[in-house]
Design a protein around this motif. Structure first.
Motif, mmCIF file in Angstrom:
data_model
loop_
_atom_site.group_PDB
_atom_site.id
_atom_site.type_symbol
_atom_site.label_atom_id
_atom_site.label_comp_id
_atom_site.label_asym_id
_atom_site.label_seq_id
_atom_site.Cartn_x
_atom_site.Cartn_y
_atom_site.Cartn_z
ATOM 1 N N SER A 39 -44.233 89.112 27.521
ATOM 2 C CA SER A 39 -44.134 88.525 28.915
ATOM 3 C C SER A 39 -44.107 86.913 28.843
ATOM 4 O O SER A 39 -43.757 86.100 27.933
ATOM 5 C CB SER A 39 -45.813 88.844 28.781
ATOM 6 O OG SER A 39 -46.108 88.054 27.393
ATOM 7 N N LEU A 40 -44.230 86.859 30.199
ATOM 8 C CA LEU A 40 -44.106 85.154 30.559
ATOM 9 C C LEU A 40 -45.241 84.088 30.208
ATOM 10 O O LEU A 40 -45.322 82.748 29.747
ATOM 11 C CB LEU A 40 -44.529 85.065 32.520
ATOM 12 C CG LEU A 40 -42.911 85.156 32.737
ATOM 13 C CD1 LEU A 40 -42.909 84.892 34.989
ATOM 14 C CD2 LEU A 40 -42.003 83.926 33.066
ATOM 15 N N GLU A 41 -46.651 85.374 30.013
ATOM 16 C CA GLU A 41 -47.483 84.568 29.626
ATOM 17 C C GLU A 41 -47.373 84.213 27.869
ATOM 18 O O GLU A 41 -48.215 83.231 27.501
ATOM 19 C CB GLU A 41 -48.961 85.439 29.711
ATOM 20 C CG GLU A 41 -49.300 85.563 31.148
ATOM 21 C CD GLU A 41 -48.303 86.392 32.056
ATOM 22 O OE1 GLU A 41 -47.756 87.444 31.554
ATOM 23 O OE2 GLU A 41 -48.211 86.413 33.679
ATOM 24 N N GLU A 42 -46.711 85.155 27.409
ATOM 25 C CA GLU A 42 -46.841 84.833 26.056
ATOM 26 C C GLU A 42 -45.252 83.997 25.995
ATOM 27 O O GLU A 42 -45.503 82.708 24.407
ATOM 28 C CB GLU A 42 -46.430 85.896 25.205
ATOM 29 C CG GLU A 42 -46.215 85.881 23.706
ATOM 30 C CD GLU A 42 -45.676 87.509 23.142
ATOM 31 O OE1 GLU A 42 -45.379 87.785 21.920
ATOM 32 O OE2 GLU A 42 -45.412 88.577 23.477
ATOM 33 N N LYS A 43 -44.743 84.184 26.589
ATOM 34 C CA LYS A 43 -43.397 82.357 26.445
ATOM 35 C C LYS A 43 -44.247 81.372 26.645
ATOM 36 O O LYS A 43 -43.907 80.876 26.081
ATOM 37 C CB LYS A 43 -43.068 82.916 27.202
ATOM 38 C CG LYS A 43 -41.348 82.183 27.209
ATOM 39 C CD LYS A 43 -40.396 82.308 25.610
ATOM 40 C CE LYS A 43 -39.548 81.561 25.014
ATOM 41 N NZ LYS A 43 -39.251 81.478 23.286
ATOM 42 N N LYS B 260 -41.023 78.466 33.435
ATOM 43 C CA LYS B 260 -41.283 79.826 33.768
ATOM 44 C C LYS B 260 -40.978 79.879 34.892
ATOM 45 O O LYS B 260 -40.335 81.182 35.167
ATOM 46 C CB LYS B 260 -42.754 80.024 34.124
ATOM 47 C CG LYS B 260 -43.453 80.924 34.425
ATOM 48 C CD LYS B 260 -44.791 79.998 35.074
ATOM 49 C CE LYS B 260 -45.804 81.609 35.191
ATOM 50 N NZ LYS B 260 -46.935 81.477 35.870
ATOM 51 N N PRO C 64 -38.472 86.114 28.554
ATOM 52 C CA PRO C 64 -39.383 87.639 28.927
ATOM 53 C C PRO C 64 -38.307 87.637 30.526
ATOM 54 O O PRO C 64 -39.343 87.588 31.664
ATOM 55 C CB PRO C 64 -40.280 86.285 29.715
ATOM 56 C CG PRO C 64 -39.406 85.243 30.223
ATOM 57 C CD PRO C 64 -38.370 85.160 28.927
ATOM 58 N N SER D 242 -35.177 87.062 36.183
ATOM 59 C CA SER D 242 -35.779 88.240 36.268
ATOM 60 C C SER D 242 -36.123 88.928 37.421
ATOM 61 O O SER D 242 -35.685 90.335 37.287
ATOM 62 C CB SER D 242 -37.460 88.525 35.270
ATOM 63 O OG SER D 242 -38.104 87.392 36.215
#
Length: 292
Positions: free
Chosen positions: A227-231, A249, A164, A256
């Motif tokens: 996205s961070l959420e997906e990772k 995270k 991400p 980023s």
């Protein structure tokens, strides 16, 4: 006598092997006999069991030592472990510690926004205040972190690198280069009170990283920005503890925010170490990138 701690880890074992390659006697501290097995039989390497957190277990390891290269696992107890070890080294009368530290290569990266770099800074300050002679070697992200099996590595089954961090640059460094520089520093004088940053020879986007991997393996790898959420969801599916996932995270989020990366190879040049490019690293580990 030189003592290397964390001798069974990625960087520590590479450094111990480099001492052996250069026929320089070294003492290697380990906790687990099973983990130390690959180091047995190396020329000039004396293996000693001990725990950096327990001063009473370090008597044999520190006996006759005049220089220590301090490394420990980058886990939730890193700061506690290295604080305790610095105090034990001082109490034993050993005069000098070189800390294998760490520093992100992103221009403007705030070390206090990520637990790993924050703790390195705090440990450095503790060492500097200890009264011991000290040196800090601060490599950037390891190239090995892109190998399958690493949390930020490629997915060998999908042939994808999923991160991400958009199109930012990083300047990863080869652990073998770190080993060569670390041994050179430990074998020479005049580095007390110095801190040396160290990166690979180029700043790369993740698209450029996978292009090198594709060329080395003859197989197409793709960079997939997520996205961070997906990772985080992928971390959970892998069984990564939530607390550790949140630490990674924070690192990825801060990366980023700083898209440009500096390159620092002065310490390579000082000791005649040719910086390894990522293309060369990918060639050397082509089979590992293809593993399923």
């Amino acid at each position: 006598m030189i003592l290397v701690t964390g001798a069974t880890g990625l960087a520590g074992s590479a450094i111990v092997r480099e001492f052996a390659r250069q026929n320089t006697p070294v003492r290697a501290l380990f906790r687990s006999p099973d983990m130390a097995r690959p180091l047995r039989g190396l020329t000039g390497v004396e293996l000693v069991q001990g725990d950096m957190l327990r001063a009473e277990s370090l008597t044999t390891a520190l006996r006759g030592v005049d220089r220590v290269l301090m490394i420990s696992s980058a886990d939730k107890r890193m700061a506690e472990t290295q604080y305790a070890f610095i105090d034990a080294v001082k109490a034993a009368g050993v005069p000098y510690i070189m800390k294998l530290s760490g520093k992100e290569s992103g221009i403007g990266f705030d070390p206090f926004k990520f637990q790993g770099t924050r703790e390195h800074v705090e440990i450095e300050r503790h060492l500097e205040a200890s009264g011991l002679a000290w040196t800090h070697l601060r490599p950037s992200q390891f190239m090995h972190r892109y190998l399958p099996g690493a949390l930020t590595g490629v997915d060998a089954a999908r042939r994808e690198l999923r991160l991400p961090i958009g199109d930012i640059q990083l300047s990863p460094v080869d652990v073998e280069d770190i080993a060569k520089v670390a041994v050179a520093l430990m074998r020479s004088d005049g580095h007390e009170g110095m801190a040396y940053d160290m990166t690979g020879p180029e700043a790369l986007t993740m698209k450029e990283v996978v292009e090198h991997i594709s060329q080395a393996t003859g197989t197409t790898f793709t960079y997939v920005p997520v996205s961070l959420e997906e990772k985080l969801r992928e971390f959970r599916e892998l069984g990564v503890p939530e607390a550790f996932a949140q630490i990674i995270k924070d690192q990825l989020a801060e990366r980023s925010r700083h898209p440009e990366s500096y390159v620092r190879t002065e310490i390579h040049e000082a000791f005649g170490v040719r910086p390894t490019s990522f293309a060369e690293f990918a060639q050397r580990h082509a089979k590992a990138f293809l593993r399923l």
